[in-house]
Scaffold this motif. Structure first.
Motif, mmCIF file in Angstrom:
data_model
loop_
_atom_site.group_PDB
_atom_site.id
_atom_site.type_symbol
_atom_site.label_atom_id
_atom_site.label_comp_id
_atom_site.label_asym_id
_atom_site.label_seq_id
_atom_site.Cartn_x
_atom_site.Cartn_y
_atom_site.Cartn_z
ATOM 1 N N ALA A 193 0.843 -1.199 0.000
ATOM 2 C CA ALA A 193 0.000 0.000 0.000
ATOM 3 C C ALA A 193 0.874 1.243 0.000
ATOM 4 C CB ALA A 193 -0.928 -0.002 1.206
ATOM 5 N N SER A 194 0.442 2.271 -0.702
ATOM 6 C CA SER A 194 1.232 3.490 -0.806
ATOM 7 C C SER A 194 0.698 4.625 0.060
ATOM 8 C CB SER A 194 1.283 3.950 -2.268
ATOM 9 O OG SER A 194 -0.030 4.157 -2.764
ATOM 10 N N GLY A 195 -0.543 4.555 0.452
ATOM 11 C CA GLY A 195 -1.139 5.644 1.221
ATOM 12 C C GLY A 195 -0.901 5.522 2.709
ATOM 13 N N PRO A 196 -1.195 6.565 3.472
ATOM 14 C CA PRO A 196 -1.028 6.519 4.928
ATOM 15 C C PRO A 196 -2.045 5.589 5.569
ATOM 16 C CG PRO A 196 -2.096 8.558 4.270
ATOM 17 C CD PRO A 196 -1.698 7.878 3.009
ATOM 18 N N ALA A 197 -1.733 5.155 6.788
ATOM 19 C CA ALA A 197 -2.657 4.295 7.528
ATOM 20 C C ALA A 197 -3.878 5.098 7.941
ATOM 21 C CB ALA A 197 -1.947 3.721 8.748
ATOM 22 N N ARG A 198 -5.065 4.563 7.631
ATOM 23 C CA ARG A 198 -6.300 5.268 7.930
ATOM 24 C C ARG A 198 -7.070 4.652 9.088
ATOM 25 N NH1 ARG A 198 -6.217 4.809 2.355
ATOM 26 N NH2 ARG A 198 -7.618 3.005 2.492
ATOM 27 N N THR A 199 -6.911 3.362 9.273
ATOM 28 C CA THR A 199 -7.642 2.676 10.341
ATOM 29 C C THR A 199 -6.662 2.190 11.397
ATOM 30 O OG1 THR A 199 -7.506 0.502 9.272
ATOM 31 C CG2 THR A 199 -9.352 1.937 8.640
ATOM 32 N N TRP A 200 -7.224 1.838 12.562
ATOM 33 C CA TRP A 200 -6.352 1.348 13.630
ATOM 34 C C TRP A 200 -5.744 -0.008 13.266
ATOM 35 C CZ3 TRP A 200 -3.891 3.589 17.339
ATOM 36 C CH2 TRP A 200 -4.363 4.808 17.856
ATOM 37 N N GLY A 201 -6.465 -0.798 12.493
ATOM 38 C CA GLY A 201 -5.893 -2.062 12.051
ATOM 39 C C GLY A 201 -4.655 -1.849 11.200
ATOM 40 N N GLU A 202 -4.694 -0.889 10.282
ATOM 41 C CA GLU A 202 -3.523 -0.577 9.457
ATOM 42 C C GLU A 202 -2.393 -0.022 10.309
ATOM 43 O OE1 GLU A 202 -4.991 2.090 6.553
ATOM 44 O OE2 GLU A 202 -6.069 0.552 5.405
ATOM 45 N N ARG A 203 -2.717 0.797 11.309
ATOM 46 C CA ARG A 203 -1.664 1.348 12.182
ATOM 47 C C ARG A 203 -0.999 0.251 12.997
ATOM 48 N NH1 ARG A 203 -5.774 5.486 12.988
ATOM 49 N NH2 ARG A 203 -5.139 7.421 11.932
ATOM 50 N N VAL A 204 -1.785 -0.697 13.495
ATOM 51 C CA VAL A 204 -1.208 -1.784 14.294
ATOM 52 C C VAL A 204 -0.299 -2.649 13.429
ATOM 53 C CG1 VAL A 204 -1.770 -3.893 15.553
ATOM 54 C CG2 VAL A 204 -3.058 -1.800 16.000
ATOM 55 N N ARG A 205 -0.720 -2.954 12.204
ATOM 56 C CA ARG A 205 0.136 -3.750 11.317
ATOM 57 C C ARG A 205 1.411 -2.987 10.955
ATOM 58 N NH1 ARG A 205 -4.909 -5.141 9.176
ATOM 59 N NH2 ARG A 205 -4.726 -3.588 7.520
ATOM 60 N N THR A 206 1.277 -1.676 10.767
ATOM 61 C CA THR A 206 2.472 -0.872 10.489
ATOM 62 C C THR A 206 3.418 -0.882 11.681
ATOM 63 O OG1 THR A 206 1.190 0.571 9.025
ATOM 64 C CG2 THR A 206 3.294 1.408 9.810
ATOM 65 N N ALA A 207 2.870 -0.802 12.890
ATOM 66 C CA ALA A 207 3.708 -0.849 14.088
ATOM 67 C C ALA A 207 4.410 -2.193 14.207
ATOM 68 C CB ALA A 207 2.847 -0.584 15.334
ATOM 69 N N ALA A 208 3.701 -3.280 13.880
ATOM 70 C CA ALA A 208 4.337 -4.601 13.924
ATOM 71 C C ALA A 208 5.471 -4.688 12.921
ATOM 72 C CB ALA A 208 3.292 -5.680 13.654
ATOM 73 N N TRP A 209 5.254 -4.163 11.721
ATOM 74 C CA TRP A 209 6.316 -4.175 10.714
ATOM 75 C C TRP A 209 7.496 -3.322 11.157
ATOM 76 C CZ3 TRP A 209 8.470 -6.118 6.464
ATOM 77 C CH2 TRP A 209 9.387 -5.331 5.774
ATOM 78 N N PHE A 210 7.233 -2.149 11.672
ATOM 79 C CA PHE A 210 8.312 -1.249 12.093
ATOM 80 C C PHE A 210 9.142 -1.888 13.204
ATOM 81 C CE2 PHE A 210 9.875 2.768 14.121
ATOM 82 C CZ PHE A 210 10.557 3.248 13.016
ATOM 83 N N THR A 211 8.459 -2.528 14.140
ATOM 84 C CA THR A 211 9.172 -3.202 15.229
ATOM 85 C C THR A 211 10.014 -4.352 14.681
ATOM 86 O OG1 THR A 211 7.363 -2.638 16.725
ATOM 87 C CG2 THR A 211 8.889 -4.347 17.441
ATOM 88 N N LEU A 212 9.447 -5.126 13.762
ATOM 89 C CA LEU A 212 10.190 -6.235 13.158
ATOM 90 C C LEU A 212 11.391 -5.724 12.382
ATOM 91 C CD1 LEU A 212 9.937 -9.347 12.802
ATOM 92 C CD2 LEU A 212 8.774 -8.891 10.640
ATOM 93 N N HIS A 213 11.204 -4.651 11.619
ATOM 94 C CA HIS A 213 12.302 -4.084 10.837
ATOM 95 C C HIS A 213 13.434 -3.606 11.738
ATOM 96 C CE1 HIS A 213 13.664 -0.692 7.872
ATOM 97 N NE2 HIS A 213 14.525 -1.688 7.929
ATOM 98 N N LEU A 214 13.076 -2.846 12.778
ATOM 99 C CA LEU A 214 14.113 -2.311 13.662
ATOM 100 C C LEU A 214 14.749 -3.412 14.500
ATOM 101 C CD1 LEU A 214 12.920 0.370 12.711
ATOM 102 C CD2 LEU A 214 13.084 1.205 15.050
ATOM 103 N N GLY A 215 13.958 -4.383 14.955
ATOM 104 C CA GLY A 215 14.521 -5.455 15.781
ATOM 105 C C GLY A 215 15.512 -6.301 15.019
ATOM 106 N N ILE A 216 15.087 -6.823 13.865
ATOM 107 C CA ILE A 216 16.004 -7.646 13.067
ATOM 108 C C ILE A 216 17.136 -6.794 12.504
ATOM 109 C CG2 ILE A 216 16.161 -9.117 11.036
ATOM 110 C CD1 ILE A 216 13.327 -9.980 11.508
ATOM 111 N N GLY A 217 16.805 -5.576 12.075
ATOM 112 C CA GLY A 217 17.846 -4.704 11.543
ATOM 113 C C GLY A 217 18.893 -4.357 12.576
ATOM 114 N N GLY A 218 18.488 -4.148 13.840
ATOM 115 C CA GLY A 218 19.468 -3.858 14.880
ATOM 116 C C GLY A 218 20.412 -5.024 15.118
ATOM 117 N N ILE A 219 19.881 -6.252 15.086
ATOM 118 C CA ILE A 219 20.733 -7.429 15.283
ATOM 119 C C ILE A 219 21.717 -7.582 14.120
ATOM 120 C CG2 ILE A 219 20.720 -9.944 15.453
ATOM 121 C CD1 ILE A 219 18.000 -9.685 16.851
#
Length: 431
Positions: A108-134
């Motif tokens: 998806a290219s647009g901003p998160a509009r619903t809380w479900g999209e925000r939660v999935r974005t937060a999960a992705w961001f956490t996964l990206h930073l966690g694995i990326g930090g290691i």
């Protein structure tokens, strides 16, 4: 056969595939994506260390590996909360497309509009930073360590103890295995980075992909785009195609009677001039829609009210004997209905020009009855039909127009060897 299956060529190909998987272009881009995640994790790691230090009573968090891990663990939830802002999704989606190699339509290219999209974005961001930090930490620590192991035999003459190395390196077998261990650690680093990059690429469509609502909106936008393209194609076919057919037949008829009927030649040339002038204006109007940033052309779309007589006159100049019965008031028709009816009649006459033959009588009837506008075009199938390569889109264009207006259309030969086009259009309704 076994030799071909397991020969040197196949083995070399397998080695190339493995190298490409570990350090190929896609693997390198995904490695960069992981390093970027590690860089983004640093501010949250520092915030976590500020929390862990006082909580544990330690004054040197960076001197303890367990405290560093604890600081990293505390920073990740803070990162998840900060990614709940709508703008986080487009940024992470762009990185996933460019660096992870995920197809554009799966992100998806647009901003998160619903809380479900925000939660999935937060999960992705956490996964990206966690694995990326290691992976970023491993990328900082392992290459220098591997370089020391690989170069260690070259300094064996100095003696293990003099270099401050463990006593095990006083043995020759340990020095011989040190470069192997160094290369293995680099391969392990590349393998971890490639595996983690593939993991993120697999999860990106799940966590950053379009929702069913996004897919529906994209499908509707695509349908609207196709509708515009189909309408432009119909306009070009009906206006330009009719004009070229009419001009060609008018010029052919004028050439054959150039000496015998000068008056007819003058009428044909006048019709050619008028047809080309009108068609250029219509073409400019259609192409103006296609030119990005340009204003559409100003030539008005032809209608029955504006150009029915002109259409019949230009058709007669092509050699057809057109008999028209107009039992409806074109001025009273809605503009959209008048425009589409004009195109339908134009295409019917164009088909007669192309296929009925010369000097054929064509009967046209435009009538209004019971809330319906009826258009009928009839011509005999006898004569020498004109032909041209290609074509075949006219009746389909008529069917498309009639369907959009909620009407009915029938076209085909009758038992008395007459080609008949009959169209019913509601004067009020879906149009």
């Amino acid at each position: 056969m076994l030799r071909g299956a397991f020969g040197p060529g196949r083995a070399a190909g397998g080695v190339r595939d493995a190298v490409r998987l570990l350090i190929g272009r896609r693997a390198r881009l995904r490695w960069v994506h992981l390093i970027l995640g590690g860089a983004l994790a640093m501010p949250y790691f520092l915030v976590g260390s500020v929390i862990i230090g006082p909580a544990t009573g330690s004054t040197d968090v960076f001197g303890s590996f367990p405290l560093q891990l604890a600081s990293f663990g505390v920073g990740l939830p803070i990162a998840a909360v900060s990614s709940l802002f709508p703008t986080a999704r487009p940024l992470e989606a762009a990185n996933a497309r460019w660096l992870c190699g995920v197809d554009t339509d799966r992100i998806a290219s647009g901003p998160a509009r619903t809380w479900g999209e925000r939660v999935r974005t937060a999960a992705w961001f956490t996964l990206h930073l966690g694995i990326g930090g290691i992976i970023a930490g491993m990328s900082l620590a392992l290459p220098p360590f591997a370089a020391v192991l690989i170069a260690l035999p070259a300094f064996a003459w100095l003696g293990g103890t003099r270099l401050g190395l463990p006593e095990v390196f006083d043995h020759s077998w340990a020095l011989a295995l040190a470069p192997v261990a160094g290369v293995a650690s680099l391969v392990a680093l590349a393998g971890c980075a490639a595996g983690c990059g593939a993991l993120l690429a697999r999860w990106a469509p799940v966590l950053l992909g379009p929702t069913p609502e996004d897919r529906l909106a994209a499908a509707e936008a695509r349908a609207a785009e196709l509708a515009v393209r189909n309408r432009l194609a119909r306009e070009l076919h009906d206006s330009v195609g009719h004009a070229l057919s009419a001009v060609g037949l008018q010029a052919s008829a004028a050439r054959r009677v150039l000496d015998a009927d000068p008056e007819f030649v003058r009428e044909a040339l006048a019709a050619i001039e008028e047809t080309t002038r009108r068609t250029v204006g219509e073409l400019d109007a259609v192409l103006g829609v296609l030119r990005e940033g340009d204003a559409p052309g100003t030539a008005p779309a032809p209608t029955l009210a504006a150009d029915l007589d002109g259409l019949l006159r230009r058709t007669r100049a092509g050699g057809l004997r057109v008999t028209a019965r107009v039992e409806a008031d074109p001025e009273a028709l809605p503009p959209l209905l008048s425009r589409e009816a004009y195109r339908i009649l134009q295409e019917g006459l164009s088909n007669a020009l192309k296929h009925a033959g010369e000097r054929v009588a064509v009967d046209v009837c435009v009538a209004a009855a019971d809330g319906q506008l009826e258009i009928t075009v009839e011509n005999p199938l006898s004569g020498t039909p004109s032909s041209r390569p290609g074509g075949g889109h006219g009746l389909r264009g008529i069917a498309d127009r009639v369907r959009l207006l909620g009407g009915t259309a029938a076209a085909g030969p009758t038992p008395d060897r007459t080609w008949r086009l009959h169209v019913n259009l509601p004067m009020k309704g879906p149009a």
